[in-house]
Design a protein around this motif. Sequence first.
Motif, PDB file in Angstrom:
ATOM      1  N   ARG A  39     -24.610   4.981 -19.995  1.00  0.00           N
ATOM      2  CA  ARG A  39     -23.896   5.042 -18.723  1.00  0.00           C
ATOM      3  C   ARG A  39     -22.542   4.342 -18.826  1.00  0.00           C
ATOM      4  N   ASP A  40     -21.614   4.771 -17.984  1.00  0.00           N
ATOM      5  CA  ASP A  40     -20.242   4.273 -18.083  1.00  0.00           C
ATOM      6  C   ASP A  40     -20.067   2.865 -17.525  1.00  0.00           C
ATOM      7  N   HIS A  41     -20.838   2.507 -16.534  1.00  0.00           N
ATOM      8  CA  HIS A  41     -20.635   1.229 -15.847  1.00  0.00           C
ATOM      9  C   HIS A  41     -21.709   0.231 -16.294  1.00  0.00           C
ATOM     10  N   HIS A  42     -21.278  -0.788 -17.048  1.00  0.00           N
ATOM     11  CA  HIS A  42     -22.228  -1.715 -17.665  1.00  0.00           C
ATOM     12  C   HIS A  42     -22.239  -3.105 -17.030  1.00  0.00           C
ATOM     13  N   ASP A  43     -21.415  -3.344 -16.029  1.00  0.00           N
ATOM     14  CA  ASP A  43     -21.336  -4.691 -15.470  1.00  0.00           C
ATOM     15  C   ASP A  43     -22.665  -5.177 -14.918  1.00  0.00           C
ATOM     16  N   PHE A  44     -23.459  -4.256 -14.384  1.00  0.00           N
ATOM     17  CA  PHE A  44     -24.766  -4.628 -13.865  1.00  0.00           C
ATOM     18  C   PHE A  44     -25.879  -3.872 -14.590  1.00  0.00           C
ATOM     19  N   SER A  45     -25.596  -3.480 -15.804  1.00  0.00           N
ATOM     20  CA  SER A  45     -26.602  -2.769 -16.592  1.00  0.00           C
ATOM     21  C   SER A  45     -27.145  -3.693 -17.679  1.00  0.00           C
TER      22      SER A  45
ATOM     23  N   SER B 112     -17.942 -18.285 -15.606  1.00  0.00           N
ATOM     24  CA  SER B 112     -18.865 -18.182 -16.744  1.00  0.00           C
ATOM     25  C   SER B 112     -18.961 -16.744 -17.236  1.00  0.00           C
ATOM     26  N   ASP B 113     -19.220 -16.567 -18.523  1.00  0.00           N
ATOM     27  CA  ASP B 113     -19.398 -15.217 -19.060  1.00  0.00           C
ATOM     28  C   ASP B 113     -20.603 -14.511 -18.456  1.00  0.00           C
ATOM     29  N   ILE B 114     -21.555 -15.283 -17.926  1.00  0.00           N
ATOM     30  CA  ILE B 114     -22.739 -14.695 -17.299  1.00  0.00           C
ATOM     31  C   ILE B 114     -22.836 -15.058 -15.816  1.00  0.00           C
TER      32      ILE B 114
ATOM     33  N   HIS C 219      -4.567  -9.799 -22.699  1.00  0.00           N
ATOM     34  CA  HIS C 219      -5.851  -9.157 -22.445  1.00  0.00           C
ATOM     35  C   HIS C 219      -5.775  -8.453 -21.082  1.00  0.00           C
ATOM     36  N   VAL C 220      -6.024  -7.173 -21.078  1.00  0.00           N
ATOM     37  CA  VAL C 220      -6.087  -6.417 -19.826  1.00  0.00           C
ATOM     38  C   VAL C 220      -7.561  -6.272 -19.463  1.00  0.00           C
ATOM     39  N   VAL C 221      -7.951  -6.812 -18.328  1.00  0.00           N
ATOM     40  CA  VAL C 221      -9.357  -6.874 -17.934  1.00  0.00           C
ATOM     41  C   VAL C 221      -9.612  -5.943 -16.763  1.00  0.00           C
ATOM     42  N   GLU C 222     -10.584  -5.050 -16.921  1.00  0.00           N
ATOM     43  CA  GLU C 222     -10.964  -4.139 -15.849  1.00  0.00           C
ATOM     44  C   GLU C 222     -12.460  -4.183 -15.561  1.00  0.00           C
ATOM     45  N   LYS C 223     -13.205  -4.855 -16.444  1.00  0.00           N
ATOM     46  CA  LYS C 223     -14.651  -4.945 -16.264  1.00  0.00           C
ATOM     47  C   LYS C 223     -15.063  -6.401 -16.082  1.00  0.00           C
TER      48      LYS C 223
END
Length: 651
Positions: free
Chosen positions: A208-214, A548-550, A147-151
Amino acid sequence: MGEKQICIDTLCDLETVTSPSLSPDGKTVLAVVTSIDHVKNDYISNVYSFKVQEKNVPLQLTFGTNKHISPKWSPTGHAFAFLSDRSGRMQLFVKVGLADARQLTDVDGAVTKFSWAPDGRHIVFSTRVKARGSIEEAAQDHLPQPHVVEKMKYKSDSRGMFDDSVQQMALVSTDKAEVTWLTNDHYDIQLHGFSPDGSALLMSGDERDHHDFSFLADLWLLSLEDGKREKLTSASLVILDACFSPDGAYVAILGHQREFENATQPKLFLYKRATKTVQMLAEDKDVYIGDVMIGDFLQQVVDQGIKWTDDSQAIDALVSQKGAVHLWRFHLNGDVTTLIEGAQHIHGYDIQSDCVVATMSTVERPSAVYSVNLRTDDLVLIHDGNEQLSLEKSYPEPVYYERDDGTFVAGWLMKPTHFEEGKKYPLILEVHGGPHAMYGVTYFHEFQVLCAQGYGVLFTNPRGGHGYGQTFVDAVRSDYGGGDFRDLMDVLDFTLAQHDWIDRSRLGLTGGSYGGFMTNWVIGHTNRFKAAVTQRSISNWISFYGVSDIGYYFTEWQIGADLSDIATLWHHSPLKYVEKVETPLLILHSENDLRCPIEQAEQLFIALKRLGKEATFMRFPEANHELSRSGKPNLRFARLQAIVDWFEKYL
């Protein structure tokens, strides 16, 4: 014949009935009946039909040992569609009369949701497909891959590790099963349904492209003629559901604006197509719109959302309030009427004209189907598949503790099933998860098992729980282990003072998730409990933030700190107080839990054992955060047996 005592494997005898769909003529309801297959160690779900007017024997419409769920009548009532995993993954099927069901889809991912077109000749559905690429089925490489993780959002307790798939929509014809893809976006699309004339689809998503804080989304109208999109809102809402009014003049939206982050109660909004404006409905109603009841029994419960009345002048929705779930009607003029109320948990409903069908749970009837005539308010029991079991049960009695300053804690007390006056009994305090959830009057198998074993059970809604208004639910944030701890101890003291049958020297404590956090916290701050069981818990907010996932956003929302404020995170961590623990502790945790990862339990266990404390650690393979509710049956039974054995040993 006498009543039968409830035991752990009584779960195998019980059935749940959920996900009702009422025929267009209002005479027949479809519902999903689920039971446990002991041999397969799994759940079997099939679709049944019931006559609405009276109690009757249902007609089984799907067969086999798979899961057949989410039935929906066609607009004409000549057929119904449903989801089934009989082909290996959830796909869409249609059934006409008593003929065999036909499979309509064979897509690579599981079908997650669907909606009939008004003409009854097409169905729109959603499924996960590869992002930004071909949506044609690709050859699968079955070798393990890294798994390649960038987000930051790269896993979830329900999905596991994310691949690069996103949820998209497609249209399938019911006659030829021809699939036409409607979207091919780089972000998830949520399907909400057709416009009344069938020319467009209502959907939501965050482009929007960036969803980490969306956590917000836009509402869109997708034209089926030319594929053009019309944006109805501007990224200002968490959208939980949306639907057109029958006359096409309005779109009802269930959502919120994150005023209190994930503690925010959903509200109803009205989008007026003529003016392209949004207004809030019933702004003065301080309630949670939706079903937020916690239980461990019901299976295949589908959120059926909000529904319009035929005249486009009101919206129907479930409302969670003070430990019960009711059905309300929100009128466009601001009025609100209650369609079904009382001490019950309504978890599914459908309406045609003046007829309502609802699936409900109470201690008396753990899972049953009812109909209500809105003209006469007559409530008719249609089906209760558990009636013949004649089970001995303990019935909750309300508990309400109010302080001089007006703050309060509400809950329920259950006596041992074979309670005898003059005898003393141990009591177990149960703490719910969430924390933004609600205990109430639904059937809870764990509670009944404990009562049958001779324990009393006290379960309450301390601050942070839903059902008592926005201020109440928000009160726990940035105060974990403060006011919530006082609520639990105060309502326990109040209950002990009111009931002399409780043996104060034999008190037990248990809870899961946030309830597990509170269990860990409580035994680090008082030694009054003789035994405790912590489940899928949090012990260390510092590590939870990253594992945690959240974790990274939930911790900031709930504790009010991030990794730049280690002192605050550690202050609220039960692990900090482990030296003070004197209560024997059983630690239960699932190995695939990504919500509260098992390292939280591992840290706690090692810390306790290193100090010579009494602790046992039980790990559950192939289980996630949902073990107690929908995990493999044998593991659910083992979990309950471990709890019973632990309390028997120490209480």
